[in-house]
Scaffold this motif. Structure first.
Motif, short mmCIF file in Angstrom:
data_model
loop_
_atom_site.label_atom_id
_atom_site.label_comp_id
_atom_site.label_asym_id
_atom_site.label_seq_id
_atom_site.Cartn_x
_atom_site.Cartn_y
_atom_site.Cartn_z
N PHE A 1 0.73 -1.29 0.19
CA PHE A 1 0.09 0.10 0.01
C PHE A 1 0.94 1.24 0.02
O PHE A 1 0.64 2.07 -0.72
N LYS A 2 1.96 1.30 0.94
CA LYS A 2 2.70 2.54 1.10
C LYS A 2 3.46 2.76 -0.51
O LYS A 2 3.37 3.73 -1.00
N GLN A 3 3.92 1.86 -0.99
CA GLN A 3 4.60 1.83 -2.28
C GLN A 3 3.55 2.24 -3.23
O GLN A 3 4.13 2.95 -4.33
N ALA B 1 3.28 6.05 -2.94
CA ALA B 1 4.49 6.69 -3.57
C ALA B 1 4.57 6.54 -4.99
O ALA B 1 4.82 7.68 -5.68
N ASP B 2 3.99 5.53 -5.59
CA ASP B 2 4.05 5.46 -7.21
C ASP B 2 3.20 6.02 -7.85
O ASP B 2 3.27 6.41 -9.15
N ALA C 1 3.95 8.79 1.68
CA ALA C 1 5.02 8.16 0.92
C ALA C 1 5.38 8.96 -0.13
O ALA C 1 4.50 9.42 -0.84
N ASN C 2 6.65 9.36 -0.11
CA ASN C 2 6.99 10.24 -1.08
C ASN C 2 6.23 11.68 -1.13
O ASN C 2 5.97 12.17 -2.51
N GLY C 3 6.12 11.99 -0.09
CA GLY C 3 5.11 13.36 0.03
C GLY C 3 3.52 13.27 -0.20
O GLY C 3 2.88 14.37 -0.49
N ALA C 4 3.00 12.09 -0.76
CA ALA C 4 1.75 11.91 -0.98
C ALA C 4 0.99 11.00 0.02
O ALA C 4 1.67 10.31 0.92
#
Length: 342
Positions: A202-204, A207-208, A254-257
């Motif tokens: 989920f976290k990935q 981010a993606d 994640a990655n600011g999102a």
């Protein structure tokens, strides 16, 4: 292991055993949707399951391949969820027997293909199992657990085969649906190891797939709010499944999102402040083909009401989404009401 993952791992280790039925979906006879749901379930008590070993509708136009047979067979999935809810509301053993019959039939026949678009609605089968698991025949319970476990672990194995690549269906709405199925399978089985893997996935995906402004990559590719909803709804369902385990996946960054940022990006379109012409600049030929054959929703102005289910589900994570949900639909779908509305 980063701080967010470590914290969720600690929560999993500390939390008592829970099931999705007990912690997320709590049907009650006093629910405002109970009578309507029971009436609908009553009409289908004589129905019988029509399982297929495979289903396939993704990327198909009407009358192509096994599309029509698949559409008929997949009607079993919401029916068994409805029967499971009806049993939990009424205690009528006829509904439990029907759920048992349907689960047994599908668990005996179905062979996962791990196409998340074809299989995304198996979340209904998973929910039906979670609502009735402790009261099913032992053989049905065991067979259903095998099928759900094969789904969850199979999707994890397929994702691992990407080897970190980030293109196309590896990060678009397809991946959101994979994450949903893994998470719901883990929650229904109370499989803590699988749930921790779901958390990482989920976290990935956040981010993606979700950009810094809250838009999603599917919107860039398809130029359609239809696919924003189709991308976010499974992530909201995953977040709901994780909630009883202590995970706040709505606000996970994640990655600011975050999922919240993506929902907030969509709100002005959902509440009518903004509008959008669908699929005008899509990069996908299939979208153009569907528009040509006149499939509804693949051209013209986006109908905000199509996001009602998304925002009613989101409102179960944060009541701040309730005003937009009620603007889109005064009441949620019966299954959402039966599960969550008290």
């Amino acid at each position: 292991m980063n701080k967010t993952t470590f914290a969720f791992t600690l929560l999993l280790a500390a939390s008592p055993a829970v099931t999705m039925a007990a912690s997320l979906c709590q049907p009650a006879a006093a629910n405002p949707a109970a009578n309507a749901l029971l009436a609908a379930a009553q009409r289908h008590l004589a129905d019988r399951p029509v399982p297929l070993p495979h289903v396939h509708t993704e990327g198909t136009l009407p009358n192509h391949g096994i599309r029509e047979q698949s559409i008929v067979a997949e009607k079993d999935w919401p029916l068994m969820r409805q029967a499971a809810l009806a049993w939990r509301i009424s205690g009528d053993p006829r509904y439990l027997k029907q759920v048992d019959e349907y689960l047994a039939a599908w668990a005996d026949v179905y062979q996962p293909d791990f196409n998340p678009i074809d299989e995304t609605n198996l979340d209904m089968l998973i929910t039906a199992y979670a609502l009735t698991a402790d009261h099913l025949r032992l053989e049905t319970r065991a067979a259903s657990r095998r099928l759900i476990s094969n789904l969850g672990n199979g999707y994890i194995a397929h994702i691992e085969q990407f080897h970190g690549q980030k293109k196309g269906t590896q990060t678009n709405n397809w991946q959101s649906h994979r994450v949903k199925l893994v998470t719901l399978a883990a929650a229904a089985l109370d499989d803590r190891a699988m749930l921790e893997q779901a958390h990482q996935l989920f976290k990935q995906q956040v981010a993606d797939n979700i950009l810094a402004d809250g838009s999603v990559t599917d919107f860039q590719d398809r130029d359609a709010l239809h696919y924003v909803v189709y991308d976010l709804e499974p992530l909201v369902q995953a977040a709901l499944a994780a909630k009883p385990y202590g995970g706040d996946w709505l606000n996970l960054k994640a990655n600011g999102a975050s999922l919240r940022a993506a929902l907030d990006w969509l709100v002005p379109y959902a509440n009518g402040q903004r509008s959008h012409q669908e699929f005008v600049y899509t990069h996908v030929q299939f979208d153009k083909d569907r528009a040509k054959v006149g499939e509804a929703g693949y051209s013209g102005t986006w109908d905000a009401r199509s996001s009602a289910t998304l925002f009613w589900l989101a409102a179960q994570l944060d009541k701040r989404y309730l005003p937009v949900a009620t603007q889109l639909a005064a009441r949620p779908a019966d299954w959402i009401s039966a599960c969550y509305v008290k």
